[in-house]
Enzyme design. Structure first.
Site, PDB file in Angstrom:
ATOM      1  N   SER A 209       0.844  -1.192   0.000  1.00  0.00           N
ATOM      2  CA  SER A 209       0.000   0.000   0.000  1.00  0.00           C
ATOM      3  C   SER A 209       0.881   1.245   0.000  1.00  0.00           C
ATOM      4  CB  SER A 209      -0.933  -0.012   1.210  1.00  0.00           C
ATOM      5  OG  SER A 209      -1.921   0.980   1.075  1.00  0.00           O
ATOM      6  N   ASN A 210       0.336   2.387   0.339  1.00  0.00           N
ATOM      7  CA  ASN A 210       1.123   3.626   0.390  1.00  0.00           C
ATOM      8  C   ASN A 210       0.590   4.515   1.501  1.00  0.00           C
ATOM      9  OD1 ASN A 210      -1.051   5.341  -0.713  1.00  0.00           O
ATOM     10  ND2 ASN A 210      -0.768   4.030  -2.510  1.00  0.00           N
ATOM     11  N   ARG A 211       1.176   5.714   1.629  1.00  0.00           N
ATOM     12  CA  ARG A 211       0.904   6.553   2.801  1.00  0.00           C
ATOM     13  C   ARG A 211      -0.295   7.494   2.645  1.00  0.00           C
ATOM     14  NH1 ARG A 211       6.156   7.662   5.585  1.00  0.00           N
ATOM     15  NH2 ARG A 211       5.411   9.773   5.835  1.00  0.00           N
TER      16      ARG A 211
END
Ligand code: CTP
Length: 406
Positions: A209-211
């Site tokens: 995933s990412n931030r």
């Protein structure tokens, strides 16, 4: 300016500036508003109810559990009936309670019960306004759509100088006026907005995933709803709560987001892709949990679908907006994306800077459009950025009417 026919709740909390609420009340009444004053317990130590009762011509609400009145029931009715709720002055304590949804007296209960616009005018001693706890509470409230004015700078009751004075009454009234006659310039528009990250499973426990926090996309949804648009919000997992009135479509993976977006594409007049779609997924998601401590474990990745590109290729008359999260040569890369994905507008932000972009409450963006325009906006809260993006969409649509279907 007139407030004829408007029902206002004026909440007053325990600050020395409580006496200024008397002047504010006098102005509200002079302008024609019907005002119900709510005093917290501490406010009553500064100014008594009789002053407010005399000026408003109405009973003053103090105790939620007063057996002489039906106050507990009344508060719901009052919350439903009012056109705006003002808290002036608001202490740091009130900001904290409002930010965390605590409802332990009449005023804080009303703050939870009302769906009317809320305007908070803080007043506190120097240094408190800048305390990280207050800063965080104000950011939470603003992200939720509450209007929190900046206190004025000057000499304070403690004889210290600093930022903490109740904003001028004229500033409070002017903001109230804006809240009471909101823009409805997106009425008839149907906004399809994506937000948040996507999660691509590696096995039943882990994911890529990412931030992204989703804050920007949720701010766009809130701003769109406020301006009269219908909104479908397709969101990956975030800790934000969807704004009331949006059709909320929770998704997890890029593929699920793609399906949800394509399903609503024909319905939409404007598509805004604020989501940070994961660019890669595990080629084979393992059905069983991968055992740990395998040194040199290799994960084979496959590209996820580029949803924005597909939207632009399949769309009809919709106005399509993308986001570009960049760390260097922001404008050049963003313009390349705008052209490669054949979209109408791209919102470029530099995610390498602290305090803006991913996870932050503020953003600082440049709006690049396919007609060659580039507008660099100052750093501001994400809700203001959202409104600026919507302004730009309308402005470009107005210049090229065919681009924004009415
Ligand atoms: N986007 C998308 N589908 C993807 C990747 C991105 O729809 N699989 C959209 C995003 O929602 C955003 C825009 O494309 O509106 C740009 O996203 P960004 O991650 O900045 O660009 P990428 O196309 O992924 O390019 P890169 O990561 O190489 O910079």
């Amino acid at each position: 300016m007139t407030l004829a026919g408007k029902e206002i709740i004026l909440g007053v909390t325990g600050s020395i500036a409580a006496y200024k609420a008397v002047y504010l009340l006098r102005e509200l009444v002079r302008l024609g508003a019907g005002v119900n004053v709510v005093l917290t317990e501490h406010a009553q130590k500064f100014v008594g109810p009789l002053t407010f009762r005399t000026l408003s011509g109405r009973p003053v609400l103090t105790d939620l559990f007063d057996p002489q009145t039906d106050a507990a029931v009344e508060h719901v009715e009052l919350a439903n009936r009012c056109h705006a709720l003002i808290v002036a002055p608001a202490t740091a304590n009130l900001l904290a309670k409002a930010a965390h949804g605590i409802a332990d007296d009449f005023l804080t209960t009303l703050l939870l019960a009302t769906r009317a616009p809320v305007l908070i005018a803080p007043a506190m001693d120097a240094g408190m306004w800048d305390h990280p706890a207050v800063v965080a509470n104000v950011a939470t409230l603003r992200a939720r759509g509450v209007t929190v004015l900046e206190p004025d700078a000057g000499e304070l009751a403690s004889r210290l100088a600093g930022k903490g004075r109740l904003p001028e009454i004229d500033a409070i009234l002017e903001t109230l006026q804006r809240l009471l006659s909101p823009l409805r310039d997106l009425a008839g528009q149907r906004l399809l907005i994506t937000a948040g990250p996507t999660r691509e499973p590696i096995d039943p426990v882990r994911y890529l995933s990412n931030r992204s926090s989703g804050k920007m996309g949720y701010a766009l949804a809130l701003a769109g709803l406020r301006r009269g648009a219908e909104v479908v919000l397709v969101s990956g997992p975030t800790s934000q709560s969807p704004p009331a009135g949006a059709v909320f479509v929770p998704v997890e993976t890029a593929e699920e987001m793609r399906e949800a977006v394509l399903q609503h594409l024909a319905w939409a007049t404007i598509v805004i892709k604020a989501a940070a779609v994961a660019d890669y997924r595990a080629r084979e998601a393992n059905a069983a949990k991968i055992k740990s401590k395998q040194d040199g474990l290799t994960l084979e990745l496959a590209a996820t679908p580029d949803i924005l590109k597909e939207v632009a290729a399949r769309k009809g008359d919709q106005f399509v907006v993308g986001f570009a999260a960049e760390t260097h040569e922001v404008k050049r890369h963003a313009r390349e994306k705008l052209e490669a994905k054949r979209i109408d507008l791209i919102v470029a932000n530099d995610v390498s800077q602290k305090g803006i972009g991913f996870e932050a409450d503020d953003n600082q963006v440049t709006l690049l459009d396919r007609w060659g325009g580039a507008i660099e906006l100052p750093r501001m809260p994400k809700l203001d950025v959202a409104n600026a993006v919507l302004d730009r969409i309308l402005a470009l649509g107005a210049a090229k009417p065919a681009k924004v279907p009415r």
